[in-house]
Design an enzyme around this catalytic site. Structure first.
Site, short mmCIF file in Angstrom:
data_model
loop_
_atom_site.label_atom_id
_atom_site.label_comp_id
_atom_site.label_asym_id
_atom_site.label_seq_id
_atom_site.Cartn_x
_atom_site.Cartn_y
_atom_site.Cartn_z
N ARG A 143 -17.34 0.02 -2.10
CA ARG A 143 -16.11 0.81 -2.28
C ARG A 143 -16.19 1.80 -3.44
O ARG A 143 -15.47 1.67 -4.44
CB ARG A 143 -14.92 -0.12 -2.46
CG ARG A 143 -14.63 -0.93 -1.24
CD ARG A 143 -13.44 -1.82 -1.43
NE ARG A 143 -12.21 -1.17 -1.04
CZ ARG A 143 -11.03 -1.79 -1.07
NH1 ARG A 143 -10.94 -3.01 -1.50
NH2 ARG A 143 -9.95 -1.17 -0.68
N ASN B 45 0.80 -1.22 0.00
CA ASN B 45 0.00 0.00 0.00
C ASN B 45 0.84 1.28 0.00
O ASN B 45 0.29 2.38 -0.08
CB ASN B 45 -0.98 0.00 1.18
CG ASN B 45 -2.11 -0.98 0.95
OD1 ASN B 45 -2.21 -1.59 -0.12
ND2 ASN B 45 -2.97 -1.14 1.95
C1 UD1 Z 1 -7.00 1.42 1.37
C2 UD1 Z 1 -6.06 0.22 1.33
C3 UD1 Z 1 -6.78 -1.05 1.79
C4 UD1 Z 1 -7.42 -0.82 3.14
C5 UD1 Z 1 -8.29 0.45 3.15
C6 UD1 Z 1 -8.81 0.80 4.54
C7 UD1 Z 1 -4.54 0.82 -0.47
C8 UD1 Z 1 -4.07 0.55 -1.84
N1 UD1 Z 1 -5.58 0.09 -0.04
O1 UD1 Z 1 -8.06 1.15 0.45
O2 UD1 Z 1 -5.82 -2.10 1.87
O3 UD1 Z 1 -8.25 -1.93 3.46
O4 UD1 Z 1 -7.52 1.58 2.69
O5 UD1 Z 1 -7.75 0.95 5.43
O6 UD1 Z 1 -3.98 1.64 0.24
N2 UD1 Z 1 -15.22 5.34 0.51
C9 UD1 Z 1 -16.30 6.00 -0.04
N3 UD1 Z 1 -16.08 6.82 -1.13
C10 UD1 Z 1 -14.84 6.98 -1.68
C11 UD1 Z 1 -13.74 6.32 -1.10
C12 UD1 Z 1 -13.95 5.51 0.00
O7 UD1 Z 1 -17.43 5.87 0.43
O8 UD1 Z 1 -14.72 7.74 -2.66
C13 UD1 Z 1 -15.42 4.46 1.68
C14 UD1 Z 1 -15.10 3.00 1.38
O9 UD1 Z 1 -16.18 2.32 0.78
C15 UD1 Z 1 -14.78 2.47 2.76
C16 UD1 Z 1 -14.10 3.67 3.44
O10 UD1 Z 1 -14.50 4.81 2.68
O11 UD1 Z 1 -15.96 2.15 3.45
C17 UD1 Z 1 -12.58 3.61 3.49
O12 UD1 Z 1 -12.09 3.27 2.22
P1 UD1 Z 1 -10.66 3.78 1.70
O13 UD1 Z 1 -9.83 4.28 2.82
O14 UD1 Z 1 -10.88 4.70 0.55
O15 UD1 Z 1 -10.03 2.43 1.14
P2 UD1 Z 1 -9.01 2.35 -0.04
O16 UD1 Z 1 -8.23 3.60 -0.09
O17 UD1 Z 1 -9.69 1.85 -1.26
#
Ligand code: UD1
Length: 432
Positions: free
Chosen positions: A130, A31
Site C-alpha cells: 500500500r 471511509n
Molecule cells: C481505501 C479504503 C479501504 C479500501 C480501499 C480499496 C479508506 C479510508 N480506505 O483505501 O477501506 O480497502 O480503498 O477499496 O477509504 N496504490 C498504489 N499507490 C498509491 C495508492 C494506492 O499503488 O499511491 C495501490 C494500493 O496498494 C492498492 C490499490 O492501489 O493495491 C488501491 O488502493 P487505494 O484505493 O489507494 O486504497 P486506500 O485509499 O488506501
C-alpha cells in the site's frame, strides 16, 4: 533464567450457534467520515459533521486534527463541530499515522491551504505494501516540492498549488480524495482521470461543494475541479457504511434472514446484492432505508472477483468467504485490489473451513459446519469475518487482536448482543 517479554492482548469470546434475530442499525461510514474530517483543514470556519461513527480510526483522525490546532466539540451523540483554533503544527506525527494509513488524507488539504505539510510515511500494512506514490506524484504535478526524509513526507508549495491533469495509473480511493482536496484551493483547473467512483468520494465532493468548492463529475472516472480562493463552513451528514451493511447482510443470510437492517444503503450495494442473489440470498426493501433478507433453503456456490466501485468491494471479501465456507460446493474469490488479503484463510481453516489459495484466488469448498477455535483477527475486515464465523460455529471461539474490529465497526458488541449473541471481552498476557 530466560526473561520473557509479555504483552497484554484483548480477545473476544463468542458462544457460537445461538440463533440471532432482531433489527440492527447501520452507522455512519468510516471511509466517508475520515476524508470529510480531513477536509475541515480547508477552512478556518466551523464545520459540523452529523452521523459520525464512534470508531478508533475516527478518534485517531480527531487526535490528528487536535494536534494540528483544531478544537473538536461534541454537540450531541453523533454530531461534532470542528473549528480551527490556532495552528500549532502542520505535522502528522508517526505515532498517529502508524495507527491509521488514512492519516495521509491530511496531506492534500494541509498543503493546499498552508503551503506546506509534514506527514509521516504510513509504512508497512498487513494487507499489502500500500504505497502512497500516486498521491505524491500527483501533488508534484500540481507544483509541490516533495522530499522523503527520516520517514516523513515533507511537502512544500511556496507559491501555492496549480491545477493540473492528474491521470491515476491505478484507481486509488484516498489518492482521489487527497487530490480533490488539494485542487479545490489550487490556482486554475484540475482534471482527475481514472478517478475512484466510490460513494465516499462522492460524499466528500458533496461536502466540499457546500463549502464553496467547484467540482463536477464526481462519481464518474473524470472529475473536474476549478480552484477557488477560500472555502467556508458548513454542516454535513455522513452517509451510511456500506461495508458494515454488507457485513450484517451476510450475518442475516447465515441466520435464515432473521436480522432486518436499518439504514441499509441499497443504492451503494447493487453489485453486492446481485452476488447475494446468485448465492440464494435476497435483499428486500421494507420501507425507507430498511431491508429484510430472504434466503433459499439451499444456498449455491458463486465466483466473486473484487474490483473498484461499482463492483465487488475488497472490504467485503473476507466476510463473504465466511459465508461461502458453509455453502455446499466450490466457490472462488479472486482478490484484485490488495496482494496480501487472504490472511484470514488460515484462521478460517482453524475453524474447520476448507480453502485452498492459488495466486490471487481462494477456492472455498463448503463444509457442513464450522467449529469453535482460537483465532487471530489479522486486519479490520478479517476480524469481522472471524466474528461471523464464531457466531455460526459450534462451540466457543476466541478471537485475539480484536482491536482491529473497533477501528471500523461501531458498537459491534452491543449491536450483536441486542440480536441475542453471547459474547464477552477479556485481556490475556501473551509472550512476545
Ligand atoms: C481505501 C479504503 C479501504 C479500501 C480501499 C480499496 C479508506 C479510508 N480506505 O483505501 O477501506 O480497502 O480503498 O477499496 O477509504 N496504490 C498504489 N499507490 C498509491 C495508492 C494506492 O499503488 O499511491 C495501490 C494500493 O496498494 C492498492 C490499490 O492501489 O493495491 C488501491 O488502493 P487505494 O484505493 O489507494 O486504497 P486506500 O485509499 O488506501
Amino acid at each position: 533464567m530466560i526473561k520473557q517479554n509479555l504483552e497484554i492482548v484483548e480477545y473476544l469470546e463468542i458462544e457460537g450457534g445461538i440463533p440471532l434475530r432482531g433489527t440492527v442499525e447501520i452507522s455512519g461510514a468510516k471511509n466517508a467520515a475520515l476524508p470529510n474530517m480531513a477536509a475541515t483543514l480547508l477552512t478556518d470556519e466551523e464545520i459540523i459533521l452529523e452521523n459520525m461513527p464512534n470508531l478508533l480510526d475516527v478518534k485517531t483522525m480527531k487526535d490528528l486534527l487536535s494536534f494540528v490546532g483544531f478544537s473538536i466539540e461534541k454537540l450531541s451523540e453523533k454530531t461534532f463541530s470542528f473549528k480551527q483554533k490556532t495552528i500549532n503544527s502542520l505535522v502528522a506525527p508517526y505515532e498517529l499515522v502508524s495507527k491509521m494509513r488514512a492519516s495521509i488524507l491530511v496531506l492534500g488539504p494541509m498543503l493546499s491551504r498552508f503551503k506546506h505539510a509534514k506527514v509521516a510515511l504510513p509504512g508497512g500494512c498487513s494487507i499489502g505494501t500500500r504505497p502512497v506514490d500516486l498521491h505524491l506524484s500527483a501533488l508534484e504535478k500540481m507544483g509541490a516540492d516533495i522530499k522523503v526524509e527520516h520517514g516523513y513526507i515533507i511537502a512544500k508549495a511556496p507559491n501555492g498549488l496549480k491545477g493540473a491533469h492528474i491521470n491515476f495509473e491505478k484507481i486509488t480511493v484516498t489518492g482521489t480524495e487527497n487530490i480533490m482536496m488539494a485542487a479545490v484551493l489550487a490556482e486554475g483547473e484540475t482534471v482527475i482521470t481514472n478517478a475512484a467512483r466510490e460513494p465516499e468520494v462522492v460524499d466528500l465532493a458533496k461536502m466540499l461543494k457546500k463549502m464553496g468548492a467547484k467540482i463536477e463529475g464526481e462519481g464518474t472516472s473524470t472529475i473536474y475541479i476549478k480552484g477557488v480562493k477560500k472555502l467556508h463552513g458548513t454542516k454535513h451528514r455522513i452517509i451510511p457504511d456500506r461495508i458494515e451493511a454488507g457485513t450484517f447482510a451476510v450475518l442475516s443470510a447465515l441466520f435464515d434472514g432473521n436480522i432486518t437492517i436499518k439504514n441499509y444503503p441499497l443504492e451503494y450495494l447493487e453489485f453486492v446484492n446481485k452476488r447475494l442473489e446468485e448465492i440464494g440470498v435476497y435483499v428486500i426493501p421494507i420501507g425507507k432505508d430498511e431491508i429484510a433478507i430472504k434466503r433459499k433453503k439451499k444456498l449455491k456456490p458463486v465466483d466473486i472477483e473484487t474490483k473498484e466501485y461499482p463492483y465487488f468491494p475488497t472490504d467485503l471479501q473476507a466476510q463473504f468467504m465466511t459465508l461461502l465456507s458453509v455453502v455446499d460446493g466450490v466457490s472462488s474469490i479472486t482478490e484484485n485490489i490488495f496482494e496480501n488479503r487472504f490472511m484470514h484463510v488460515p484462521e478460517l481453516e482453524r475453524l474447520g473451513a476448507d480453502i485452498k489459495v492459488k495466486d490471487k484466488t481462494a477456492y472455498i469448498r463448503g463444509v457442513k459446519k464450522l467449529t469453535g477455535a482460537e483465532v487471530k483477527a489479522t486486519d479490520l475486515r478479517a476480524s469481522a469475518a472471524m466474528v461471523i464465523a464464531g457466531l455460526i460455529a459450534e462451540g466457543t471461539t476466541r478471537i485475539y487482536d480484536i482491536y482491529h474490529l473497533d477501528r471500523g465497526y461501531e458498537n459491534i458488541d452491543e449491536k450483536l448482543k441486542k440480536l441475542g449473541a453471547k459474547l464477552r471481552r477479556d485481556m490475556i498476557e501473551r509472550t512476545l
